[in-house]
Design a protein around this motif. Structure first.
Motif, PDB file in Angstrom:
ATOM      1  N   GLY A 182      32.519  25.250  46.484  1.00 34.74           N
ATOM      2  CA  GLY A 182      33.211  26.296  47.240  1.00 34.74           C
ATOM      3  C   GLY A 182      34.426  25.761  47.973  1.00 34.74           C
ATOM      4  N   GLN A 183      34.300  24.578  48.539  1.00 34.79           N
ATOM      5  CA  GLN A 183      35.439  23.969  49.233  1.00 34.79           C
ATOM      6  C   GLN A 183      36.560  23.618  48.263  1.00 34.79           C
ATOM      7  N   LEU A 184      36.197  23.057  47.087  1.00 35.20           N
ATOM      8  CA  LEU A 184      37.216  22.733  46.088  1.00 35.20           C
ATOM      9  C   LEU A 184      37.883  23.992  45.558  1.00 35.20           C
ATOM     10  N   ALA A 185      37.097  25.019  45.291  1.00 32.48           N
ATOM     11  CA  ALA A 185      37.656  26.278  44.806  1.00 32.48           C
ATOM     12  C   ALA A 185      38.596  26.892  45.839  1.00 32.48           C
ATOM     13  N   ASN A 186      38.238  26.791  47.103  1.00 30.46           N
ATOM     14  CA  ASN A 186      39.080  27.344  48.166  1.00 30.46           C
ATOM     15  C   ASN A 186      40.438  26.665  48.194  1.00 30.46           C
ATOM     16  N   GLU A 187      40.435  25.333  48.159  1.00 32.65           N
ATOM     17  CA  GLU A 187      41.702  24.605  48.218  1.00 32.65           C
ATOM     18  C   GLU A 187      42.522  24.813  46.947  1.00 32.65           C
ATOM     19  N   THR A 188      41.858  24.921  45.794  1.00 30.04           N
ATOM     20  CA  THR A 188      42.576  25.169  44.547  1.00 30.04           C
ATOM     21  C   THR A 188      43.190  26.559  44.550  1.00 30.04           C
ATOM     22  N   ALA A 189      42.455  27.548  45.010  1.00 31.38           N
ATOM     23  CA  ALA A 189      42.994  28.910  45.093  1.00 31.38           C
ATOM     24  C   ALA A 189      44.206  28.952  46.016  1.00 31.38           C
ATOM     25  N   LYS A 190      44.132  28.260  47.137  1.00 30.27           N
ATOM     26  CA  LYS A 190      45.274  28.221  48.059  1.00 30.27           C
ATOM     27  C   LYS A 190      46.495  27.611  47.387  1.00 30.27           C
ATOM     28  N   ALA A 191      46.285  26.525  46.633  1.00 32.94           N
ATOM     29  CA  ALA A 191      47.410  25.865  45.966  1.00 32.94           C
ATOM     30  C   ALA A 191      48.026  26.771  44.904  1.00 32.94           C
ATOM     31  N   LEU A 192      47.190  27.432  44.110  1.00 35.60           N
ATOM     32  CA  LEU A 192      47.708  28.317  43.067  1.00 35.60           C
ATOM     33  C   LEU A 192      48.472  29.484  43.677  1.00 35.60           C
ATOM     34  N   LYS A 193      47.945  30.042  44.740  1.00 35.12           N
ATOM     35  CA  LYS A 193      48.612  31.191  45.370  1.00 35.12           C
ATOM     36  C   LYS A 193      49.876  30.767  46.103  1.00 35.12           C
ATOM     37  N   ALA A 194      49.988  29.485  46.446  1.00 38.20           N
ATOM     38  CA  ALA A 194      51.239  28.998  47.015  1.00 38.20           C
ATOM     39  C   ALA A 194      52.337  28.993  45.949  1.00 38.20           C
ATOM     40  N   LEU A 195      51.956  28.815  44.680  1.00 39.09           N
ATOM     41  CA  LEU A 195      52.915  28.894  43.579  1.00 39.09           C
ATOM     42  C   LEU A 195      53.341  30.329  43.315  1.00 39.09           C
ATOM     43  N   ASP A 196      52.387  31.253  43.410  1.00 35.82           N
ATOM     44  CA  ASP A 196      52.654  32.662  43.136  1.00 35.82           C
ATOM     45  C   ASP A 196      51.673  33.491  43.942  1.00 35.82           C
ATOM     46  N   GLY A 197      52.190  34.218  44.909  1.00 29.68           N
ATOM     47  CA  GLY A 197      51.334  35.002  45.794  1.00 29.68           C
ATOM     48  C   GLY A 197      50.606  36.135  45.116  1.00 29.68           C
ATOM     49  N   ASP A 198      50.977  36.477  43.874  1.00 24.47           N
ATOM     50  CA  ASP A 198      50.315  37.560  43.145  1.00 24.47           C
ATOM     51  C   ASP A 198      49.167  37.062  42.272  1.00 24.47           C
ATOM     52  N   ILE A 199      48.899  35.774  42.297  1.00 26.98           N
ATOM     53  CA  ILE A 199      47.802  35.232  41.494  1.00 26.98           C
ATOM     54  C   ILE A 199      46.464  35.769  41.998  1.00 26.98           C
ATOM     55  N   GLU A 200      45.579  36.078  41.050  1.00 28.05           N
ATOM     56  CA  GLU A 200      44.206  36.472  41.352  1.00 28.05           C
ATOM     57  C   GLU A 200      43.296  35.306  40.972  1.00 28.05           C
ATOM     58  N   ALA A 201      42.514  34.836  41.939  1.00 34.22           N
ATOM     59  CA  ALA A 201      41.650  33.682  41.740  1.00 34.22           C
ATOM     60  C   ALA A 201      40.210  34.134  41.509  1.00 34.22           C
ATOM     61  N   ILE A 202      39.582  33.535  40.496  1.00 36.47           N
ATOM     62  CA  ILE A 202      38.225  33.902  40.111  1.00 36.47           C
ATOM     63  C   ILE A 202      37.322  32.691  40.324  1.00 36.47           C
ATOM     64  N   VAL A 203      36.399  32.802  41.264  1.00 33.98           N
ATOM     65  CA  VAL A 203      35.519  31.696  41.602  1.00 33.98           C
ATOM     66  C   VAL A 203      34.219  31.824  40.807  1.00 33.98           C
ATOM     67  N   CYS A 204      33.581  30.701  40.511  1.00 35.71           N
ATOM     68  CA  CYS A 204      32.365  30.707  39.690  1.00 35.71           C
ATOM     69  C   CYS A 204      31.158  31.198  40.486  1.00 35.71           C
ATOM     70  N   GLY A 205      30.514  32.218  39.956  1.00 31.80           N
ATOM     71  CA  GLY A 205      29.209  32.626  40.442  1.00 31.80           C
ATOM     72  C   GLY A 205      28.131  31.991  39.584  1.00 31.80           C
ATOM     73  N   SER A 206      26.996  32.638  39.471  1.00 29.44           N
ATOM     74  CA  SER A 206      25.875  32.069  38.740  1.00 29.44           C
ATOM     75  C   SER A 206      26.080  32.130  37.230  1.00 29.44           C
ATOM     76  N   SER A 207      25.566  31.123  36.539  1.00 30.39           N
ATOM     77  CA  SER A 207      25.606  31.096  35.082  1.00 30.39           C
ATOM     78  C   SER A 207      24.708  32.176  34.493  1.00 30.39           C
ATOM     79  N   ASN A 208      23.683  32.556  35.207  1.00 32.22           N
ATOM     80  CA  ASN A 208      22.831  33.697  34.858  1.00 32.22           C
ATOM     81  C   ASN A 208      21.920  33.974  36.034  1.00 32.22           C
ATOM     82  N   ASP A 209      21.233  35.099  35.972  1.00 32.56           N
ATOM     83  CA  ASP A 209      20.412  35.503  37.112  1.00 32.56           C
ATOM     84  C   ASP A 209      19.026  34.855  37.115  1.00 32.56           C
ATOM     85  N   GLN A 210      18.788  33.905  36.205  1.00 31.38           N
ATOM     86  CA  GLN A 210      17.535  33.145  36.218  1.00 31.38           C
ATOM     87  C   GLN A 210      17.722  31.736  36.778  1.00 31.38           C
ATOM     88  N   MET A 211      18.940  31.409  37.194  1.00 28.41           N
ATOM     89  CA  MET A 211      19.187  30.092  37.769  1.00 28.41           C
ATOM     90  C   MET A 211      18.391  29.925  39.072  1.00 28.41           C
TER      91      MET A 211
END
Length: 511
Positions: A188-217
């Motif tokens: 979550g921390q890595l995704a947060n910093e990566t999303a911030k960096a990408l959006k610094a390049l383009d404020g219209d970027i939509e960032a998609i963070v990883c949820g569960s691989s399936n609901d049986q995890m």
């Protein structure tokens, strides 16, 4: 079997995001090589792309496509796929134990996506790599000019940047099988910093963070909570994945897994709401269901094969032969996405060609539509607009994964611009015909304009290179509309797409 269903013009669920009918393709098996790209094939264009496959893809009207992975992306060096092809390295793909020639990279895939009329959704490697490489990849892809990475792209013959707005922050990082697997807080921390960096390049970027691989995890659904607590304010979507099968040969239980998926979406919607409230956040986060499909026909067999083979190039892998039962399931699952379109904004069938895919293509041979191609196509063509609530009052059944499951599965979409209402219906009953009576309140002058049906096939019937149209839709009969009421018969084990003209309502007549 009598079923009364009803809908009302003003009882709306949500405006459907067109990207609900998106797709996914990975450097895996023959999805890329001898799937979309096969130099020397009789149907290959000068760049090596198969024109027969491209035509089948275009007919789906896919809005967006996720690339290049999947598990593949978690050890992928995107720089290997740029520059002169003869200078590109061959690498070992640790995800699928095969050789990656890198003859297709970002620029080739972007060219193919443009020809197909599809927007790219790009994934970055947050497994073996991290923020800096993600930033560089994005700068290469989307920055116009004047920097190291943008000028490198221009030197590769791509003068204009790609207008990529959707970026996936890794893949299935909750999975111990993933290269670079991480704990939820760390990811979550890595995704947060990566999303911030990408959006610094383009404020219209939509960032998609990883949820569960399936609901049986075992970490589900706490994974979503922990991840979102670290990155909620800087991401736009959280991804969910789920694959389905009927290994127990229980058709009704198979169909009921759609209800299980609804619970999955509802649960993660609750997690999103909880984190938003806890953080007093102002932004909304939606669900990107960016991997879904039927996967079980060859799953166990292939699991043994790929773990022991000796690093082949583009091996046949997960090439499921889908049957009529699978088509009925996919039709119902897409109906569930329509009904959950207030939460699910993006969904990607996984994958597009050869690998668990609606399209199959032989090396040097023909391409054809699998059975699941058709419900996916109909939804993409006619499922755009506003999802309407449909109340169904009819017989139900209980099974292992769910209780009180309707035999008749219905989704409805009002396309205000085209002035149409489309019903997508699946009669799940193994033997009985549905006698349908369905008032369409608010659409008193509705006029039937098209009825397509898939019915009359054996559950195990499938298409193939020698019989590509064995299972295909045909014009339907036996359903009509009178004074705003839909009436007719839907035979057992059938899928229907029924479209109505509601132009007079749009003009205010009879409203």
């Amino acid at each position: 079997m009598r079923v009364r269903a009803s809908l009302h013009r003003d009882f709306k669920i949500s405006r459907i995001d067109d990207r609900l009918y998106s797709a996914f393709i990975e450097h895996m098996g023959r999805a890329i090589y001898s799937g979309i790209y096969e130099p020397g094939h009789p149907q290959a264009d000068p760049n090596g792309f198969r024109k027969d496959v491209l035509e089948l893809v275009r007919d789906l009207k896919i809005p967006a496509i996720r690339y290049p992975g999947g598990n593949f992306v978690s050890a992928y060096r995107w720089e290997d796929g740029i520059g002169p092809k003869e200078q590109r390295p061959v690498r070992l793909d640790l995800a699928w134990r095969s050789k990656e020639t890198n003859q297709v990279g970002i620029n080739e895939f972007a060219q193919w996506a443009e020809m197909a009329g599809i927007e790219m959704m790009l994934a970055v490697n947050l497994g073996s790599r991290g923020l800096e490489d993600a930033r560089n990849f994005a700068e290469y892809a989307i920055h116009p000019e004047g920097t190291y990475w943008s000028e490198l792209r221009r030197s590769h013959g791509v003068k204009e940047p790609y207008n990529v707005k959707m970026w996936c922050l890794g893949n299935e990082m909750d999975g111990p099988w993933q290269i670079g697997h991480k704990k939820a807080k760390e990811y979550g921390q890595l995704a947060n910093e990566t999303a911030k960096a990408l959006k610094a390049l383009d404020g219209d970027i939509e960032a998609i963070v990883c949820g569960s691989s399936n609901d049986q995890m075992p970490t589900y659904p706490d994974w979503e909570r922990e991840v979102l607590e670290e990155c909620y304010e800087n991401v736009d979507y959280i991804s969910l994945h789920k694959y389905f099968g009927n290994s127990s040969n229980d058709t009704l239980n198979y169909f009921a897994k759609i209800e299980e998926t609804g619970r999955y979406i509802q649960a993660i919607g609750g997690v999103i709401d909880f984190v938003k409230a806890k953080k007093r956040a102002k932004n909304d986060v939606y669900i990107c269901f960016d991997e879904w499909n039927v996967w079980y026909h060859r799953r166990e067999e292939d699991a043994q094969r790929w773990r022991t083979w000796d690093w082949p190039e583009a091996p046949d892998l997960l090439e499921e032969d889908y049957n009529f039962e699978d088509a009925l399931f996919v039709a119902g699952l897409i109906n569930e996405f329509i009904r959950r379109s207030d939460r699910v904004r993006i969904a990607c069938i996984a994958q597009l060609v050869n690998v668990i895919a609606p399209i199959r293509a032989e090396r040097g041979g023909p391409a054809w539509r699998q059975t699941i191609y058709y419900p996916y196509q109909f939804a993409s063509l006619y499922g755009r607009g506003t999802a309407l609530k449909v109340a169904v009052d009819g017989p139900t059944y209980d099974c292992k994964v769910a209780d009180d499951v309707n035999y008749l599965d219905v989704a409805a979409v009002h396309d205000e611009r085209a002035c149409t209402v489309t019903l997508f219906l699946v009669n799940r009953h193994l033997e009985e015909t549905v006698e349908l009576d369905m008032p369409m309140t608010g659409f008193p002058t509705a006029r039937l304009i098209e009825h397509k049906v898939m019915a009359g096939f054996g559950l195990r019937d499938a298409n193939g290179p020698d019989h590509p149209n064995a299972v295909a839709p045909r014009d339907g009969t036996g359903v009509g509309v009178d004074n705003g009421r839909v009436k007719g018969h839907l035979v057992a084990l059938s899928y229907h797409v029924i479209r109505f003209d509601v132009m007079d309502v749009a003009k205010g007549v009879g409203a």
